[in-house]
Design an enzyme around this catalytic site. Structure first.
Site, short mmCIF file in Angstrom:
data_model
loop_
_atom_site.label_atom_id
_atom_site.label_comp_id
_atom_site.label_asym_id
_atom_site.label_seq_id
_atom_site.Cartn_x
_atom_site.Cartn_y
_atom_site.Cartn_z
N HIS A 29 4.75 -3.88 -0.64
CA HIS A 29 5.78 -3.23 0.18
C HIS A 29 7.13 -3.92 0.02
O HIS A 29 7.43 -4.85 0.77
CB HIS A 29 5.39 -3.30 1.66
N CYS A 40 2.59 1.53 -1.96
CA CYS A 40 1.24 1.27 -1.46
C CYS A 40 0.35 2.52 -1.60
O CYS A 40 0.04 2.89 -2.73
CB CYS A 40 1.27 0.72 -0.04
N GLU A 98 9.88 -2.87 0.91
CA GLU A 98 10.77 -2.54 2.04
C GLU A 98 10.82 -3.64 3.10
O GLU A 98 11.79 -3.72 3.85
CB GLU A 98 10.38 -1.20 2.66
#
Ligand code: GLN
Length: 551
Positions: A509, A383, A511
């Site tokens: 993202h 990001c 994650e």
């Protein structure tokens, strides 16, 4: 089977890990084949945690449907592989907003609007909403905060009413703390007794107690607690410190937490055994890993590890599946300079450039990226990290010395990162970013496509700024490729510099969607590259150099 509702409350102190206990129970029930979901009620007035500084509340987690949520939802997903949505995280702010909207519409027919029954009814409606969908056998509801907080009272009152209405279809698990007093060399049960009393005062009798402790709590002490708290002795479970949170489901199963829940909610037998083999394989890899991979995380919230929770966990999962231990080094981006960057980064096998907002600490990110690119260290920008990657490349390769993002310098002549068109008229801060899952198409020959093993992916976003299309051709001619883009808007999602060991930035993202049983392919690939780089360097420097580094 009727939907069963499990409420998880906490007492004595906060941060005992209600989220981990809820997730572990969900993990076990799911492994037994039940359909499970978990939701969290947060007693603060914010509509969602999106506007909270990470120092206040840790990371802001994002669900696929674009809700900015409490970080516990991240645990829920990592432990269970279920996808949560905005229905899984409700705050006091949202409850009041909805009651006030109804009041304005005249829905309360001239009645005085009160906490009981209007706020509590709204809470109850939200608790039951997931269950009423018919999609779940179990709805686990975690009540944020600690028993005794003023803010939690309407929630506890709602739990009391629901248990009364639902009978054996509902139960309450209370998580408390049993401190070890060093001077007396003793574990103390008094705080637990008090906390259960407080719960009883608001009309809730817990069915199961989970005791957080640093030392083993023996049977005699469990019996004593059971006796004082009106709980059956076999329903007193300890949650002792373990080397990793991922051991907690196993520790809970060993003490039959899942069976106690099934029995107390009258779930028909046979229950069978939970299929925990893939989970056990993960734990086994974790325990048998000998070699270490060192990853540097460059960000500005490094003092608070919860601020990058999902990145930490994704890296940990990826290292485990690569049969390595993770040595995660937090590097404060505000303290990173041209003078110290070599010293700070030279031992890293891979570097992550963290997401973030605002100008603080970005200069350190540029310094880190320049160093990483020149030294060809595996580097992953996420990001804001990806945006910084683009800016650094513009400055040092394209020769646009004043390239920047409009977030930091509105007047930059080279706005290689700029505000999205639809963001320009937005004035409200909360919930107005590009949020949630969007499609991304990858170039078949890209590093990203190879890592995913496919060219069409869908990932979660949380940003306002984007790669500026005007510069795409210049970047590509100079070596940085835009290998991933949204099929509809053509927004750039992934950039790479081919020829490097591993140099990638994602506007999204990854994650948020890495779980224990399904680690994220990009993290797996990044960590693998970091390990290869480590081995390469050890080979050149000789094993002695590596040993010296470890010492
Ligand atoms: N601040 C950047 C933006 O709004 C990046 C956000 C992030 O890193 N999550 O686009």
């Amino acid at each position: 089977m009727d939907t069963k509702y499990i409420f998880v409350t906490g007492g004595v102190v906060s941060s005992l890990g209600k989220g981990i206990i809820s997730s572990s129970l969900a993990c076990l029930l799911k492994a037994r084949g039940y359909r499970v979901t978990i939701q969290k009620f947060d007693p603060y007035i914010n509509i969602d945690p999106g506007t909270l500084n990470p120092y206040e509340h840790g990371e802001c987690y994002v669900t696929v449907d674009g809700h900015e949520a409490d970080l516990d939802l991240g645990h829920y997903e990592r432990f269970t592989d279920i996808q949560t949505t905005r229905a899984n995280n409700v705050t006091t702010g949202r409850i009041y907003r909805s009651v006030i909207r109804k009041e304005r519409k005249g829905e309360y027919l001239g009645k005085t609007v009160q906490i009981i029954p209007h706020i509590t009814d709204e809470i109850k409606r939200n608790v039951k909403a997931l269950g009423l969908s018919g999609n779940y056998d179990f709805v686990i509801t975690e009540i944020g905060g600690t028993v005794g907080d003023i803010e939690s009272l309407p929630y506890l009152e709602s739990v009391r009413q629901l248990r009364w209405e639902m009978g054996r279809d509902a139960l309450c698990i209370h998580l408390t703390y049993v401190p070890y007093i060093k001077a007396a060399k003793e574990l103390k049960t008094k705080p637990t007794q008090h906390s259960v009393k407080q719960l009883q005062e608001v009309g809730i009798q817990p069915d199961i107690l989970v005791l957080r402790t640093e030392k083993h709590i023996d049977t005699a002490m469990r019996r004593k607690i059971a006796l004082f708290c009106n709980v059956s002795p076999d329903a007193v479970v300890q949650s002792i410190d373990v080397p990793s949170i991922y051991f907690v489901p196993v520790a809970m199963h060993e003490q039959h937490l899942d069976e106690i829940v099934l029995s107390k909610t009258d779930v028909p037998k046979p229950w069978g055994e939970p299929h925990m083999e893939p989970w056990m394989d993960f734990l086994h890899r974790m325990e048998s890993a000998r070699e270490t991979v060192t990853i540097g995380l460059v960000g500005k919230y490094v003092e608070l590890q919860d601020a990058y929770k999902s990145i930490n966990e994704s890296l940990f999962q990826a290292s485990t599946y690569n049969d390595h231990r993770l040595n995660l080094v937090y590097i404060h981006s505000e303290k990173l300079t041209e003078e110290n960057v070599d010293e700070k980064l030279r031992d890293m096998d891979g570097v992550i450039i963290a997401p973030g907002f605002g100008h603080r600490g970005v200069d350190g990110k540029f310094v880190a990226l320049h160093w990483c690119r020149e030294h060809d260290v595996p580097t992953f920008g996420i990001c804001l990290g990806m945006q910084c990657m683009v800016i650094e490349y513009a400055r040092n390769v394209l020769g646009l010395a004043d390239a920047n993002t409009a977030e930091i310098d509105e007047r930059t002549p080279h706005n290689v990162i700029d505000l999205m068109e639809e963001q320009k008229s937005v004035t409200e801060k909360g919930g107005t970013m590009r949020l949630g899952a969007y499609d991304c198409n990858l170039r078949p020959d890209s590093l990203a496509a190879r890592a995913y093993g496919k060219t069409e992916v869908r990932e979660r976003h949380r940003h306002r700024f984007e790669f500026n299309e005007k510069y795409r051709a210049d970047f590509e001619a100079a070596g940085m490729q835009c290998v991933g883009e949204n099929p509809v808007t053509h927004l750039v999602e992934v950039v790479e510099v081919p020829g490097k060991r591993w140099y990638m930035g994602t506007q999204y993202h990854p994650e948020y969607s890495s779980t224990v049983l399904h680690p994220h392919p990009l993290f797996l690939s990044f960590v693998k590259a970091a390990i290869a780089y480590h081995d390469e360097r050890t080979m050149v420097d000789g094993p002695a150099a590596d040993e010296k580094k470890q010492n």
